[in-house]
Design a protein around this motif. Structure first.
Motif, PDB file in Angstrom:
ATOM      1  N   HIS A 136       0.827  -1.201   0.000  1.00  0.00           N
ATOM      2  CA  HIS A 136       0.000   0.000   0.000  1.00  0.00           C
ATOM      3  C   HIS A 136       0.867   1.260   0.000  1.00  0.00           C
ATOM      4  CE1 HIS A 136      -3.464  -2.472   0.418  1.00  0.00           C
ATOM      5  NE2 HIS A 136      -3.226  -2.832   1.662  1.00  0.00           N
ATOM      6  N   ASN A 139       2.148   2.059  -3.500  1.00  0.00           N
ATOM      7  CA  ASN A 139       1.194   2.766  -4.347  1.00  0.00           C
ATOM      8  C   ASN A 139       1.082   4.238  -3.961  1.00  0.00           C
ATOM      9  OD1 ASN A 139       0.393   0.725  -6.129  1.00  0.00           O
ATOM     10  ND2 ASN A 139      -1.041  -0.124  -4.655  1.00  0.00           N
ATOM     11  N   ALA A 142       3.998   6.056  -5.509  1.00  0.00           N
ATOM     12  CA  ALA A 142       3.811   6.325  -6.944  1.00  0.00           C
ATOM     13  C   ALA A 142       2.875   7.513  -7.161  1.00  0.00           C
ATOM     14  CB  ALA A 142       3.266   5.084  -7.639  1.00  0.00           C
ATOM     15  N   ARG A 143       1.841   7.609  -6.336  1.00  0.00           N
ATOM     16  CA  ARG A 143       0.889   8.713  -6.499  1.00  0.00           C
ATOM     17  C   ARG A 143       1.470  10.029  -6.005  1.00  0.00           C
ATOM     18  NH1 ARG A 143      -3.137   4.222  -4.881  1.00  0.00           N
ATOM     19  NH2 ARG A 143      -3.902   3.609  -6.953  1.00  0.00           N
ATOM     20  N   THR A 175       0.904   1.809 -11.202  1.00  0.00           N
ATOM     21  CA  THR A 175      -0.057   2.216 -10.182  1.00  0.00           C
ATOM     22  C   THR A 175      -1.116   3.098 -10.812  1.00  0.00           C
ATOM     23  OG1 THR A 175       1.579   2.108  -8.406  1.00  0.00           O
ATOM     24  CG2 THR A 175      -0.348   3.478  -8.016  1.00  0.00           C
ATOM     25  N   LYS A 176      -2.345   2.721 -10.633  1.00  0.00           N
ATOM     26  CA  LYS A 176      -3.460   3.493 -11.173  1.00  0.00           C
ATOM     27  C   LYS A 176      -3.447   4.902 -10.570  1.00  0.00           C
ATOM     28  CE  LYS A 176      -8.331   2.505 -12.180  1.00  0.00           C
ATOM     29  NZ  LYS A 176      -9.434   1.551 -11.878  1.00  0.00           N
ATOM     30  N   GLY A 178      -1.082   6.772 -10.484  1.00  0.00           N
ATOM     31  CA  GLY A 178       0.272   7.050 -10.007  1.00  0.00           C
ATOM     32  C   GLY A 178       1.140   7.205 -11.234  1.00  0.00           C
ATOM     33  N   LEU A 217       9.251  -0.120  -5.394  1.00  0.00           N
ATOM     34  CA  LEU A 217       8.196   0.557  -4.639  1.00  0.00           C
ATOM     35  C   LEU A 217       8.048   0.031  -3.214  1.00  0.00           C
ATOM     36  CD1 LEU A 217       5.268   1.028  -7.201  1.00  0.00           C
ATOM     37  CD2 LEU A 217       6.828   2.762  -6.307  1.00  0.00           C
ATOM     38  N   LYS A 264      -7.288  -1.113 -14.982  1.00  0.00           N
ATOM     39  CA  LYS A 264      -6.199  -0.139 -14.864  1.00  0.00           C
ATOM     40  C   LYS A 264      -5.931   0.569 -16.191  1.00  0.00           C
ATOM     41  CE  LYS A 264      -2.716  -1.298 -12.128  1.00  0.00           C
ATOM     42  NZ  LYS A 264      -1.572  -2.039 -11.566  1.00  0.00           N
TER      43      LYS A 264
END
Length: 273
Positions: A136, A139, A142-143, A175-176, A178, A217, A264
């Motif tokens: 988690h 992600n 990435a965002r 990452t969606k 991200g 990540l 995604k």
């Protein structure tokens, strides 16, 4: 190539023929044209130390250099976005020395990423699986990186360049919202081996072109190779996309992952879609 394999390759923009020099030229022209068309002035791109961001950075710097030669005010901002100290920082710096961007900005995302995870846990600790905490956080990292890039782009009349290519798109390995969020995807439709070939053609050194790909990540598994996550090799993935035969277990793994990650690659779904 069977019909399913062919339709997936087509959907991801992979062509039968490939010429590294021609593709580099076509993608530089694409970036130049779009920046002008959008009346923007800068490209913003995060440089990780991997071959994808290296290739995209070389394309971006070439595009703005040519625009300036044509008397259009343009520049490229390369962004370093470490989470504290990056394990492969040396490779990231080597990439920057190859690209020679107009401007380098470094933003440590660790304080923001850690604060966000802490805030989520403070209010919803029971909703965060303890054994997936690092996933988690990955992600969130990435965002946060994309937040930083859009903050820079928004203040410089800029566009954010993404590094998504066909192999990662096929496997949903991003990452969606991200690293999957961007304004332009100059590497779209390229397999991993074609990205490498194009980077090499543009002058990237072998040690960066052939570097083992890793998303880096998850803090508990730094520099974990992408192929360990996939369960198949990039050769398998690239061969699948290029219409070549691969072993059936690898083919099934790829198909299962592709269909499971479809959300995604899609735009947000509305009730009337």
């Amino acid at each position: 190539m069977d019909n399913e394999q062919h339709s997936i390759s087509q959907a991801l923009g992979v062509t039968a023929d490939f010429d590294a020099a021609l593709e580099a030229r076509r993608r530089i022209d694409f970036l130049s044209h779009y920046l002008r068309q959008a009346s923007c002035r800068t490209f913003v791109l995060g440089i990780s130390g991997g071959v994808d961001s290296l290739a995209a950075g070389l394309l971006a710097q070439s595009a703005v250099s040519e625009l300036r030669a044509d008397e259009y005010d343009a520049r490229f901002i390369a962004v370093r976005l470490p989470y504290g100290v990056q394990a492969d920082e040396t490779d990231a710096q080597k990439s920057l020395s190859v690209i020679r961007p107009d401007r380098i900005v470094t933003i440590d995302i660790k304080p923001a990423a850690d604060a966000m995870l802490d805030a989520v846990i403070a209010e919803g600790e029971d909703l965060v699986e303890p054994d997936r905490k690092h996933f988690h956080l990955g992600n969130i990292k990435a965002r946060q990186r994309m937040i930083a890039q859009y903050a820079l782009a928004g203040s410089t009349r800029g566009l954010v360049i993404g590094t998504d290519q066909a192999a990662e798109a096929l496997m949903g390995f991003f990452t969606k919202f991200g690293d999957g969020a961007a304004d332009l995807l100059p590497l779209a439709g390229l397999t991993k081996r074609r990205v490498r070939a194009m980077a090499e053609q543009m002058g990237a050194p072998p040690e960066l072109v052939l570097k083992v790909p890793t998303a880096d990540l998850e803090s508990d598994a730094p520099l974990r190779p992408d192929e360990d996550v996939y369960g198949v090799t990039y050769d398998d993935i690239d061969n699948f996309l290029e219409g070549k035969a691969i072993a059936e277990p690898a083919r099934q793994r790829i198909l299962k992952t592709y269909w499971a990650s479809g959300h995604k690659r899609a735009l947000p779904i509305a009730p009337f879609d």
